[in-house]
Design a protein around this motif. Structure first.
Motif, short mmCIF file in Angstrom:
data_model
loop_
_atom_site.label_atom_id
_atom_site.label_comp_id
_atom_site.label_asym_id
_atom_site.label_seq_id
_atom_site.Cartn_x
_atom_site.Cartn_y
_atom_site.Cartn_z
N ARG A 29 -2.69 -34.56 1.73
CA ARG A 29 -1.35 -34.75 1.18
C ARG A 29 -0.75 -33.39 0.83
NH1 ARG A 29 -3.34 -31.87 -1.73
NH2 ARG A 29 -4.26 -32.07 -3.79
N PRO A 30 0.56 -33.33 0.63
CA PRO A 30 1.20 -32.05 0.29
C PRO A 30 0.61 -31.45 -0.99
CG PRO A 30 2.85 -33.68 0.88
CD PRO A 30 1.55 -34.41 0.78
N SER A 31 0.23 -30.20 -0.92
CA SER A 31 -0.33 -29.51 -2.08
C SER A 31 0.79 -29.07 -3.02
CB SER A 31 -1.14 -28.29 -1.63
OG SER A 31 -0.29 -27.38 -0.95
N ARG A 32 0.43 -28.76 -4.25
CA ARG A 32 1.42 -28.26 -5.20
C ARG A 32 2.03 -26.96 -4.71
NH1 ARG A 32 3.58 -28.18 -10.26
NH2 ARG A 32 3.69 -26.17 -11.33
N SER A 33 1.20 -26.09 -4.12
CA SER A 33 1.70 -24.82 -3.61
C SER A 33 2.75 -25.04 -2.52
CB SER A 33 0.54 -23.99 -3.06
OG SER A 33 1.01 -22.81 -2.44
N ALA A 34 2.47 -25.99 -1.60
CA ALA A 34 3.41 -26.25 -0.51
C ALA A 34 4.72 -26.83 -1.03
CB ALA A 34 2.77 -27.21 0.49
N LEU A 35 4.64 -27.72 -2.01
CA LEU A 35 5.84 -28.33 -2.56
C LEU A 35 6.67 -27.31 -3.34
CD1 LEU A 35 4.39 -31.77 -3.68
CD2 LEU A 35 5.86 -31.30 -1.71
N LEU A 36 6.00 -26.44 -4.10
CA LEU A 36 6.73 -25.38 -4.79
C LEU A 36 7.41 -24.45 -3.79
CD1 LEU A 36 4.23 -24.44 -7.66
CD2 LEU A 36 6.54 -25.36 -7.95
N GLY A 37 6.70 -24.15 -2.68
CA GLY A 37 7.29 -23.30 -1.66
C GLY A 37 8.49 -23.94 -1.00
N LEU A 38 8.42 -25.27 -0.77
CA LEU A 38 9.54 -25.97 -0.16
C LEU A 38 10.77 -25.96 -1.07
CD1 LEU A 38 9.42 -29.16 1.94
CD2 LEU A 38 10.94 -29.15 -0.03
N VAL A 39 10.56 -26.25 -2.36
CA VAL A 39 11.68 -26.25 -3.30
C VAL A 39 12.23 -24.84 -3.48
CG1 VAL A 39 12.38 -26.77 -5.67
CG2 VAL A 39 10.82 -28.31 -4.48
N ALA A 40 11.33 -23.84 -3.52
CA ALA A 40 11.78 -22.45 -3.65
C ALA A 40 12.63 -22.04 -2.45
CB ALA A 40 10.56 -21.53 -3.78
N ALA A 41 12.23 -22.46 -1.25
CA ALA A 41 13.02 -22.15 -0.06
C ALA A 41 14.39 -22.81 -0.13
CB ALA A 41 12.27 -22.60 1.19
N ALA A 42 14.43 -24.05 -0.62
CA ALA A 42 15.71 -24.74 -0.75
C ALA A 42 16.62 -24.02 -1.73
CB ALA A 42 15.47 -26.18 -1.20
N LEU A 43 16.04 -23.47 -2.79
CA LEU A 43 16.82 -22.75 -3.80
C LEU A 43 17.21 -21.34 -3.35
CD1 LEU A 43 14.84 -23.80 -6.99
CD2 LEU A 43 17.20 -24.44 -6.47
N GLY A 44 16.54 -20.83 -2.31
CA GLY A 44 16.82 -19.48 -1.84
C GLY A 44 15.99 -18.42 -2.53
N ILE A 45 14.84 -18.79 -3.10
CA ILE A 45 13.96 -17.83 -3.76
C ILE A 45 13.11 -17.14 -2.70
CG2 ILE A 45 12.11 -17.53 -5.44
CD1 ILE A 45 13.11 -20.03 -6.85
N ARG A 46 13.13 -15.83 -2.66
CA ARG A 46 12.35 -15.06 -1.69
C ARG A 46 10.92 -14.88 -2.18
NH1 ARG A 46 15.54 -12.94 2.19
NH2 ARG A 46 17.80 -12.99 1.80
N ARG A 47 10.01 -14.63 -1.23
CA ARG A 47 8.59 -14.54 -1.57
C ARG A 47 8.31 -13.46 -2.60
NH1 ARG A 47 3.92 -16.37 0.34
NH2 ARG A 47 4.96 -17.48 2.04
N GLU A 48 9.04 -12.34 -2.54
CA GLU A 48 8.76 -11.23 -3.46
C GLU A 48 9.35 -11.45 -4.85
OE1 GLU A 48 12.41 -10.13 -0.96
OE2 GLU A 48 10.44 -11.06 -0.65
N GLU A 49 10.13 -12.48 -5.06
CA GLU A 49 10.75 -12.73 -6.37
C GLU A 49 9.78 -13.54 -7.25
OE1 GLU A 49 15.47 -12.79 -5.61
OE2 GLU A 49 14.40 -14.48 -4.71
N GLN A 50 8.71 -12.88 -7.68
CA GLN A 50 7.63 -13.56 -8.37
C GLN A 50 8.07 -14.19 -9.69
OE1 GLN A 50 4.58 -14.14 -7.12
NE2 GLN A 50 4.22 -15.41 -8.95
#
Length: 243
Positions: A29-50
Motif C-alpha cells: 500500500r502507499p507508504s507515508r513517505s510516498a503520500l507526503l511526497g505526492l501532497v508536497a508535489a501538489a503544493l509545489g514544495i521542492r525536494r531541497e525545501e526541507q
C-alpha cells in the motif's frame, strides 16, 4: 471530523520498502513517505525545501483503504557503473561513463500493477495548511504527480473530496465515481478483490474494526535529500467487501 479523501489508481505503482543493495522492493500500500511526497508535489514544495517538508509532515496523518494491492511485477535490468576509486570524484553520469572501466550490475525493481487505494488525510492541531487548500492543490497540482516513481503515472483522476464523519472507517468507505464507464468494462481489466484492507496510524480503535494488528514500519521521512527515515506504528485490519 473533516477528512480529505482521494483515490490512487494506475497500471504501475511502487511504494518503497526498506532496501538493501540493488534490490528495491515495494510495499502493498502507499507508504507515508510516498503520500507526503505526492501532497508536497501538489503544493509545489521542492525536494531541497526541507523546512516545508517538515511542516507538511507535522500537519497531516494518513489512512488507506486498499481495494486491491495489485499484481507484483519484478523488473530485472542491468546498469553500468565504474570501478570503485576513492581518489576520483565523479560528479555526473557523463563522468562515470567516460572512465572506460565500467562494470555491469544487476538491479531489481518491484512494482504493483493495477492497484487501487483510497486515501484519507486528517489535519493535526498544528497544521500549516487548511484542508481546502490541500484539496485545491490536488485538483491543480504544481508538479506532476505519480505513484511512487516517475515511471508510474496516475491513470484516473484523484477526485479529492472533503468528508465529515465521526468514524475513520466510514470516511474511507466513501464512494467515488467509477473509473470506467460501463461501455469500457469489457475492454479494460480493473482490480477486483473479495476483501479490503485498512491501514491507519494513531488510535488503534479509530476504525471500529475487529482483528486489528499493529506493526512497526520505516516510512516516516526524516530528511528528503539524505533519504533518511524513522519508524512509526501502523495498524491494519481486513474485511469482506460486503461487511
Amino acid at each position: 471530523m473533516e477528512y480529505l479523501l482521494f483515490r490512487l489508481y494506475g497500471p504501475m505503482a511502487s511504494w518503497g520498502d526498506p532496501a538493501v543493495g540493488s534490490d528495491r522492493p515495494t510495499a502493498l500500500r502507499p507508504s507515508r513517505s510516498a503520500l507526503l511526497g505526492l501532497v508536497a508535489a501538489a503544493l509545489g514544495i521542492r525536494r531541497e525545501e526541507q523546512s516545508l517538508h517538515d511542516k507538511l509532515a507535522a500537519s497531516v496523518t494518513f489512512a488507506v483503504k486498499q481495494y486491491s494491492a495489485g499484481v507484483l511485477l519484478r523488473d530485472f535490468h542491468t546498469a553500468q557503473v565504474p570501478s570503485q576509486d576513492k581518489k576520483t570524484i565523479r560528479r555526473t553520469r557523463k563522468d562515470e561513463l567516460q572512465t572506460g572501466r565500467l562494470n555491469t550490475v544487476l538491479s531489481i525493481r518491484d512494482y504493483r500493477c493495477e492497484g487501487l487505494w483510497v486515501i484519507a488525510i486528517e489535519l493535526t492541531e498544528d497544521a500549516g495548511w487548511d484542508i481546502r487548500q490541500l484539496k485545491e492543490a490536488l485538483l491543480k497540482p504544481k508538479f506532476t504527480l505519480y505513484l511512487g516513481r516517475k515511471s508510474c503515472p496516475l491513470a484516473a483522476p484523484l477526485s479529492p473530496k472533503i468528508v465529515t464523519s465521526d468514524c475513520l472507517r466510514s470516511a474511507l468507505d466513501t464512494e467515488f465515481e467509477p473509473i470506467l464507464k460501463d461501455s469500457d468494462a469489457d475492454r479494460v481489466w480493473l482490480p477486483k478483490s473479495d476483501r479490503v484492507t485498512y491501514y491507519w496510524q494513531g488510535r488503534k480503535e479509530a476504525t471500529n474494526l475487529t482483528g486489528v494488528s499493529s506493526d512497526k514500519v520505516w516510512d516516516d521521512p526524516v530528511h528528503r535529500q539524505r533519504w533518511q527515515f524513522s519508524s512509526r506504528t501502523e495498524h491494519s485490519a481486513s474485511k469482506h467487501r460486503e461487511e
